[in-house]
Design a protein around this motif. Structure first.
Motif, short mmCIF file in Angstrom:
data_model
loop_
_atom_site.label_atom_id
_atom_site.label_comp_id
_atom_site.label_asym_id
_atom_site.label_seq_id
_atom_site.Cartn_x
_atom_site.Cartn_y
_atom_site.Cartn_z
N THR A 16 0.84 -1.21 0.00
CA THR A 16 0.00 0.00 0.00
C THR A 16 0.87 1.26 0.00
O THR A 16 0.38 2.34 -0.26
CB THR A 16 -0.94 0.02 1.22
OG1 THR A 16 -0.16 -0.12 2.41
CG2 THR A 16 -1.98 -1.10 1.14
N SER A 17 2.15 1.09 0.31
CA SER A 17 3.05 2.26 0.29
C SER A 17 4.48 1.76 0.07
O SER A 17 4.73 0.56 -0.03
CB SER A 17 2.95 3.04 1.60
OG SER A 17 3.43 2.25 2.67
N ILE A 19 8.35 0.79 -0.90
CA ILE A 19 9.00 -0.02 -1.94
C ILE A 19 7.97 -0.98 -2.56
O ILE A 19 7.93 -1.16 -3.78
CB ILE A 19 10.20 -0.80 -1.34
CG1 ILE A 19 11.30 0.20 -0.90
CG2 ILE A 19 10.75 -1.81 -2.32
CD1 ILE A 19 12.44 -0.43 -0.11
N ASP A 66 -3.14 -9.26 7.44
CA ASP A 66 -1.90 -9.08 8.19
C ASP A 66 -1.02 -10.30 7.95
O ASP A 66 -1.28 -11.38 8.50
CB ASP A 66 -2.23 -8.93 9.68
CG ASP A 66 -0.99 -8.71 10.53
OD1 ASP A 66 0.13 -8.96 10.04
OD2 ASP A 66 -1.14 -8.31 11.70
N VAL A 67 0.00 -10.15 7.12
CA VAL A 67 0.81 -11.31 6.74
C VAL A 67 1.78 -11.76 7.84
O VAL A 67 2.50 -12.74 7.68
CB VAL A 67 1.59 -11.09 5.41
CG1 VAL A 67 0.63 -10.96 4.24
CG2 VAL A 67 2.53 -9.90 5.49
N ASN A 89 7.60 -8.61 0.42
CA ASN A 89 8.14 -7.27 0.69
C ASN A 89 7.81 -6.76 2.09
O ASN A 89 8.61 -6.01 2.66
CB ASN A 89 7.58 -6.28 -0.35
CG ASN A 89 7.82 -4.84 0.05
OD1 ASN A 89 8.93 -4.32 -0.10
ND2 ASN A 89 6.80 -4.18 0.61
N TYR A 154 16.53 -6.52 13.56
CA TYR A 154 16.16 -6.33 12.15
C TYR A 154 17.17 -7.04 11.25
O TYR A 154 16.80 -7.79 10.35
CB TYR A 154 16.12 -4.82 11.85
CG TYR A 154 15.87 -4.48 10.40
CD1 TYR A 154 14.63 -4.68 9.82
CD2 TYR A 154 16.90 -3.95 9.59
CE1 TYR A 154 14.40 -4.36 8.48
CE2 TYR A 154 16.68 -3.63 8.27
CZ TYR A 154 15.43 -3.83 7.70
OH TYR A 154 15.21 -3.52 6.39
N LYS A 158 16.74 -10.07 8.37
CA LYS A 158 17.09 -9.85 6.97
C LYS A 158 18.10 -10.91 6.50
O LYS A 158 18.11 -11.30 5.35
CB LYS A 158 17.61 -8.42 6.76
CG LYS A 158 16.53 -7.37 6.98
CD LYS A 158 15.53 -7.39 5.85
CE LYS A 158 14.12 -7.13 6.24
NZ LYS A 158 13.17 -7.13 5.11
N GLY A 185 19.47 -0.70 0.05
CA GLY A 185 20.10 0.07 1.12
C GLY A 185 19.10 1.14 1.54
O GLY A 185 17.90 1.02 1.24
N THR A 187 16.50 3.71 1.56
CA THR A 187 15.59 4.01 0.45
C THR A 187 14.47 4.90 0.96
O THR A 187 13.90 4.63 2.03
CB THR A 187 15.00 2.69 -0.11
OG1 THR A 187 16.08 1.83 -0.46
CG2 THR A 187 14.12 2.94 -1.32
N SER A 189 11.36 5.48 1.31
CA SER A 189 9.97 5.01 1.32
C SER A 189 9.21 5.87 2.32
O SER A 189 9.82 6.64 3.07
CB SER A 189 9.94 3.55 1.76
OG SER A 189 10.44 3.45 3.07
N GLY A 191 7.85 4.89 5.06
CA GLY A 191 8.28 4.52 6.41
C GLY A 191 9.57 5.23 6.80
O GLY A 191 9.70 5.75 7.90
P1 NAD Z 1 7.24 1.03 4.52
O1 NAD Z 1 7.05 1.04 6.00
O2 NAD Z 1 7.33 2.32 3.78
O3 NAD Z 1 6.13 0.13 3.84
C1 NAD Z 1 5.90 -1.16 4.33
C2 NAD Z 1 4.54 -1.61 3.89
O4 NAD Z 1 4.30 -2.90 4.48
C3 NAD Z 1 3.43 -0.69 4.36
O5 NAD Z 1 2.49 -0.59 3.32
C4 NAD Z 1 2.86 -1.44 5.55
O6 NAD Z 1 1.51 -1.13 5.78
C5 NAD Z 1 3.04 -2.87 5.11
N1 NAD Z 1 3.06 -3.83 6.21
C6 NAD Z 1 3.80 -3.77 7.34
N2 NAD Z 1 3.50 -4.82 8.12
C7 NAD Z 1 2.57 -5.54 7.45
C8 NAD Z 1 1.87 -6.73 7.74
N3 NAD Z 1 2.06 -7.36 8.91
N4 NAD Z 1 0.98 -7.22 6.85
C9 NAD Z 1 0.77 -6.56 5.68
N5 NAD Z 1 1.40 -5.42 5.35
C10 NAD Z 1 2.28 -4.93 6.23
O7 NAD Z 1 8.53 0.12 4.29
P2 NAD Z 1 9.62 0.15 3.11
O8 NAD Z 1 10.70 1.05 3.54
O9 NAD Z 1 8.96 0.33 1.80
O10 NAD Z 1 10.17 -1.35 3.26
C11 NAD Z 1 9.72 -2.42 2.45
C12 NAD Z 1 10.69 -3.58 2.58
O11 NAD Z 1 11.99 -3.16 2.15
C13 NAD Z 1 10.86 -4.11 4.00
O12 NAD Z 1 10.96 -5.50 4.00
C14 NAD Z 1 12.18 -3.48 4.45
O13 NAD Z 1 12.84 -4.24 5.43
C15 NAD Z 1 12.95 -3.47 3.14
N6 NAD Z 1 14.03 -2.48 3.13
C16 NAD Z 1 13.76 -1.13 3.22
C17 NAD Z 1 14.80 -0.22 3.23
C18 NAD Z 1 14.56 1.26 3.31
O14 NAD Z 1 15.51 2.01 3.56
N7 NAD Z 1 13.37 1.73 3.07
C19 NAD Z 1 16.12 -0.67 3.16
C20 NAD Z 1 16.38 -2.02 3.07
C21 NAD Z 1 15.32 -2.92 3.05
#
Ligand code: NAD
Length: 264
Positions: A16-17, A19, A66-67, A89, A154, A158, A185, A187, A189, A191
């Motif tokens: 929904t938001s 990556i 809720d996954v 993701n 965390y 990972k 790395g 990113t 997003s 969050g």
């Molecule tokens: P984000 O918080 O912006 O988005 C995460 C999304 O997952 C949201 O839409 C949230 O509602 C959803 N979500 C969270 N828990 C959930 C659940 N239990 N069931 C269903 N949906 C759920 O996060 P992001 O920054 O886009 O991160 C996405 C992935 O990329 C994650 O696995 C994160 O570990 C990985 N990642 C992110 C970064 C970064 O810097 N943003 C870096 C490395 C890895």
């Protein structure tokens, strides 16, 4: 290269938001039928509406679940029987010193970041093997290689994703199913934007200054020297989900701006 995923059914968890949303958009623009997932129905509906208008030629649907729970994954798999492209993701992160992380946090991080992908791969991979085509991509992190001392829990989840992903790839020998991980790395997003805005307020900086000093201070080896955009990560994921990526299997693909200093 023209990536065409017409006729393929894709599920992107946590889309929904952030990556996940960018990945869902990229898959839809490549012709896949995409199912968006998040926990709240309102956010899922909004994401479906946004993707439908961005990619009108593709079928986009949504499933709120809720996954991080077995029940949530079961709800998904009961409503959605066959998936050709599974993008694990959904993930959470929170900086917290090791001595302050209680058992409940360790369990919660493991359930959201690891067990969601385990349960969904267990449900969907047999169908992929039977149909002899499929893609599973785990969105891990460079934190799975460089464990950050400010959120060891965390980092552990990972790394665990990398192990699950490689193990599952071993089960695909001789088939046209692939299982890979993508390691972003820092990113920008939604969050992370919230996290950077909080840092900016704390330090009396602009959001841009806070983002730049975060990279300099916490990821000094970055060659990119900035946060990646969500689209930059999604591009790698769309490629590895494509038919064209057929020779890439069991790999941990870095999209982390060169932070990790090893060659392979
Ligand atoms: P984000 O918080 O912006 O988005 C995460 C999304 O997952 C949201 O839409 C949230 O509602 C959803 N979500 C969270 N828990 C959930 C659940 N239990 N069931 C269903 N949906 C759920 O996060 P992001 O920054 O886009 O991160 C996405 C992935 O990329 C994650 O696995 C994160 O570990 C990985 N990642 C992110 C970064 C970064 O810097 N943003 C870096 C490395 C890895």
């Amino acid at each position: 290269m023209n990536i065409d995923l017409s006729g393929k059914a894709a599920l992107v968890t946590g889309s929904t938001s952030g990556i996940g949303h960018a990945i869902a958009k990229g898959l839809a623009l490549s012709g896949a039928n995409v199912v968006v997932n998040g926990r709240s129905q309102a956010k899922v509906d909004a994401a479906v509406a946004a993707l439908t208008s961005a990619a009108p030629a593709s079928r986009v649907a949504g499933l709120a679940a809720d996954v991080s729970t077995a029940a949530g994954c079961q709800l998904l798999t009961e409503r959605l029987h066959d998936v050709d492209i599974l993008i694990n993701n959904a993930g959470i992160f929170e900086p917290k010193g090791f001595f302050d992380i209680p058992d409940e946090d360790w369990t919660r991080f493991y359930e959201v970041n690891v067990m969601s992908g385990v349960r969904l791969a267990r449900a969907y991979m047999p169908g992929m093997l039977k149909r002899n085509w499929g893609r599973i991509v785990f969105i891990s992190s460079e934190s799975g290689l460089n464990i950050p001392k400010e959120m060891i829990h965390y980092g552990v989840t990972k790394t665990a994703q990398l192990a699950v992903s490689r193990g599952l790839a071993e089960m695909t020998r001789g088939t046209a199913v692939t299982v890979n991980s993508v390691l972003p790395g820092p990113t920008m997003s939604e969050g992370v934007e919230t996290f950077v805005k909080d840092l900016a307020i704390q330090n009396g900086q602009s959001v841009e200054e806070a983002a730049a000093s975060f990279v300099k201070q916490h990821r000094p080896t970055s060659l990119l020297q900035r946060f990646a955009s969500v689209e930059e990560i999604a591009n790698m994921v769309i490629y590895v989900a494509s038919k064209e990526a057929s020779a890439t299997n069991g790999a941990a693909l870095r999209a982390e701006g060169g932070i990790v200093q090893t060659i392979a």
